[in-house]
Design a protein around this motif. Structure first.
Motif, PDB file in Angstrom:
ATOM      1  N   SER A 108      50.137 -43.791 -10.514  1.00  0.00           N
ATOM      2  CA  SER A 108      49.448 -42.567 -10.092  1.00  0.00           C
ATOM      3  C   SER A 108      50.299 -41.762  -9.118  1.00  0.00           C
ATOM      4  N   ALA A 109      50.917 -42.456  -8.163  1.00  0.00           N
ATOM      5  CA  ALA A 109      51.752 -41.766  -7.177  1.00  0.00           C
ATOM      6  C   ALA A 109      53.005 -41.188  -7.825  1.00  0.00           C
ATOM      7  N   SER A 110      53.641 -41.961  -8.713  1.00  0.00           N
ATOM      8  CA  SER A 110      54.869 -41.495  -9.359  1.00  0.00           C
ATOM      9  C   SER A 110      54.636 -40.225 -10.161  1.00  0.00           C
ATOM     10  N   ILE A 112      52.568 -37.867  -9.544  1.00  0.00           N
ATOM     11  CA  ILE A 112      52.475 -36.740  -8.613  1.00  0.00           C
ATOM     12  C   ILE A 112      53.842 -36.397  -8.045  1.00  0.00           C
ATOM     13  N   LEU A 113      54.564 -37.400  -7.588  1.00  0.00           N
ATOM     14  CA  LEU A 113      55.837 -37.176  -6.906  1.00  0.00           C
ATOM     15  C   LEU A 113      56.887 -36.565  -7.822  1.00  0.00           C
ATOM     16  N   HIS A 114      56.974 -37.062  -9.060  1.00  0.00           N
ATOM     17  CA  HIS A 114      58.008 -36.565  -9.966  1.00  0.00           C
ATOM     18  C   HIS A 114      57.793 -35.097 -10.357  1.00  0.00           C
ATOM     19  N   LYS A 115      56.562 -34.599 -10.200  1.00  0.00           N
ATOM     20  CA  LYS A 115      56.273 -33.204 -10.526  1.00  0.00           C
ATOM     21  C   LYS A 115      56.593 -32.261  -9.373  1.00  0.00           C
ATOM     22  N   GLU A 116      56.787 -32.802  -8.185  1.00  0.00           N
ATOM     23  CA  GLU A 116      57.076 -31.950  -7.038  1.00  0.00           C
ATOM     24  C   GLU A 116      58.535 -31.503  -7.055  1.00  0.00           C
ATOM     25  N   CYS A 229      58.916 -49.955  -7.763  1.00  0.00           N
ATOM     26  CA  CYS A 229      59.162 -49.258  -6.503  1.00  0.00           C
ATOM     27  C   CYS A 229      60.412 -48.384  -6.594  1.00  0.00           C
ATOM     28  N   LEU A 230      61.469 -48.915  -7.199  1.00  0.00           N
ATOM     29  CA  LEU A 230      62.699 -48.134  -7.360  1.00  0.00           C
ATOM     30  C   LEU A 230      62.441 -46.871  -8.176  1.00  0.00           C
ATOM     31  N   GLY A 231      61.659 -47.004  -9.241  1.00  0.00           N
ATOM     32  CA  GLY A 231      61.337 -45.840 -10.055  1.00  0.00           C
ATOM     33  C   GLY A 231      60.554 -44.802  -9.271  1.00  0.00           C
ATOM     34  N   CYS A 232      59.684 -45.270  -8.391  1.00  0.00           N
ATOM     35  CA  CYS A 232      58.914 -44.346  -7.553  1.00  0.00           C
ATOM     36  C   CYS A 232      59.818 -43.661  -6.534  1.00  0.00           C
TER      37      CYS A 232
END
Length: 439
Positions: A108-110, A112-116, A229-232
């Motif tokens: 879920s977090a990834s 969001i983050l990858h779209k920023e 975690c690395l991917g995030c």
């Protein structure tokens, strides 16, 4: 000009001790100092020998059926992490957060983050009660992060948090710290911003403790959890601009990567990247160049065309004028007050807030203030200021050396109307904090 003002400290807790550690790209002679995780290590509070532990919170944590993380869910997660760190050995971490719930949170977090974008623009609102809280390195010091959140006030409609990277390594609870902040991000994506630090990389986490922490806590699922975690980490933005006048990034400024036209056969034009490592050829990069950098790399390169991520994450200020390679770290830049003035003026900014340097790093740097209060004012120029912010008191928590500091951590509050006048809040390490016992 350098300085270290006392600010407006809040001292609701007692300072403990801290130790030295280098933060260079070059690996240390031995990583044994970081070996504070073993399957036999037991975390317990200093008072646990005299008093029975409190009853456990609602564990294991389960993923909500609708996939929506409420404030109550995040608070329950924080309580469970705090309790587990004081009462359970690291190997029992899945009894608090099962790997299936971990997977859902990371995914879920990834997303969001990858779209920023590389540099997030933060609209803090114009209300009289609006606040932006900026946080520096926290390095797995979960209990100090919990104190900071409570002291500053949790994320809310009128309170934005910007974290400046380095969530993991050197502390025993990097996993809990990172996951807690991801939970806040998922719960309030427009009120919580998580930027990347140089320790959010494969290189640093393999040397300074986080990889071993995750493998210990998730056991046979540890490699899977570490890869997630690395991917995030790859999705974490590099910088932010707050209220139009404040730039924040973990390391700081970055170079321009010049482009020149060149010709292919048959007259077709393309763009050729020219990278010249000589100091005389270096010039500051633009926000447009920052926006186009490729941040999705586990270890930002120190050579080639994609140098901006490494600069943003690893660079340091200097009292010497100009822009030069950061030879001590082997990656990134050193920049002087003239570069701070140029950057601020060019982009109509008033303030740069960066992190990246704790008390150990600062004692080796001539002309720059120490980190006793958790921040320093490094450059004061015509257009504004450059500040280094460090939020891990008594840093680092665990390392096998007798040299110890008693530094405070600090966070900054920015207020309307322009959000460019920092109010410093220094704090001491929370006590009692759990101990990791060695055999």
């Amino acid at each position: 000009m350098s300085g270290n003002d006392s600010g407006s400290p809040t001292t609701d807790s007692t300072t403990t001790t801290a130790v030295t550690a280098d933060d260079n790209r070059k690996p240390p002679p031995s990583s044994s100092d970081e070996d504070f995780f073993s399957s036999a290590s037991v975390a317990s509070s200093s008072s646990s020998d005299e008093n029975p532990p409190p009853p456990p919170p609602k564990i294991p944590i389960s993923w909500p059926s609708d996939g929506i993380l409420s404030r109550d869910w995040v608070m329950d997660l924080m309580t469970a992490f705090d309790w587990g760190s004081r009462n359970l050995p690291p190997s029992e971490f899945p009894s608090i957060l099962p790997v299936q719930v971990f997977d859902s949170l990371i995914l879920s977090a990834s997303k969001i983050l990858h779209k920023e974008p590389n540099c997030v623009r933060i609209d803090s609102g114009s209300g009289a009660d609006s606040r932006v809280v900026v946080v520096g390195d926290v390095h797995g010091q979960l209990h100090d992060v919990i104190f900071l959140l409570r002291d500053a006030g949790f994320p809310a409609d009128d309170r934005v948090f910007v974290f400046n990277g380095d969530y993991v390594d050197r502390g025993a609870w990097g996993l809990e710290t990172f996951l807690l902040l991801l939970a806040w991000k998922v719960s309030m994506p427009n009120r919580v911003y998580l930027l990347r630090g140089n320790h959010e990389s494969k290189y640093c986490t393999s040397v300074y403790g986080f990889e071993k922490e995750v493998l210990t806590k998730y056991g046979d699922k540890g490699k899977h959890a570490y890869r997630k975690c690395l991917g995030c980490f790859e999705g974490l933005p590099l910088a932010s601009i707050i209220g139009e006048h404040v730039y924040t990034a973990h390391g700081g400024l970055f170079r321009s990567v010049a482009t020149t036209p060149s010709k292919r056969s048959k007259g077709k034009k393309t763009r050729k990247i020219i990278v010249n490592p000589e100091a005389s050829s270096l010039s500051l990069g633009s926000l447009e160049e920052l926006s186009k950098a490729r941040r999705s790399v586990l270890d930002p390169p120190w050579e080639g065309p994609n140098l901006i991520p490494g600069d943003v994450l690893w660079s340091d200020p200097s009292m010497s004028p100009g822009l030069s390679p950061n030879k001590e770290r082997g990656i990134g830049l050193l920049w002087g007050p003239d570069c701070t003035e140029e950057f601020l003026k060019k982009f109509n900014l008033k303030l740069i807030i960066r992190s990246h340097e704790g008390p150990d790093a600062r004692e080796k740097r001539s002309g720059l203030g120490g980190m006793d209060e958790g921040y320093t004012i490094d450059h004061v120029v015509e257009s504004g200021k450059l500040i280094t912010l460090f939020s891990a008191p008594d840093y680092p928590q665990f390392q096998a050396t007798e040299e110890r500091y008693k530094n405070k951590g600090s966070y900054i509050v920015l207020q309307p109307p322009h959000f460019d006048s920092p109010v410093f809040h220094s704090f001491e390490a929370i006590t009692p904090r759990p101990k990791v016992r060695f055999l």
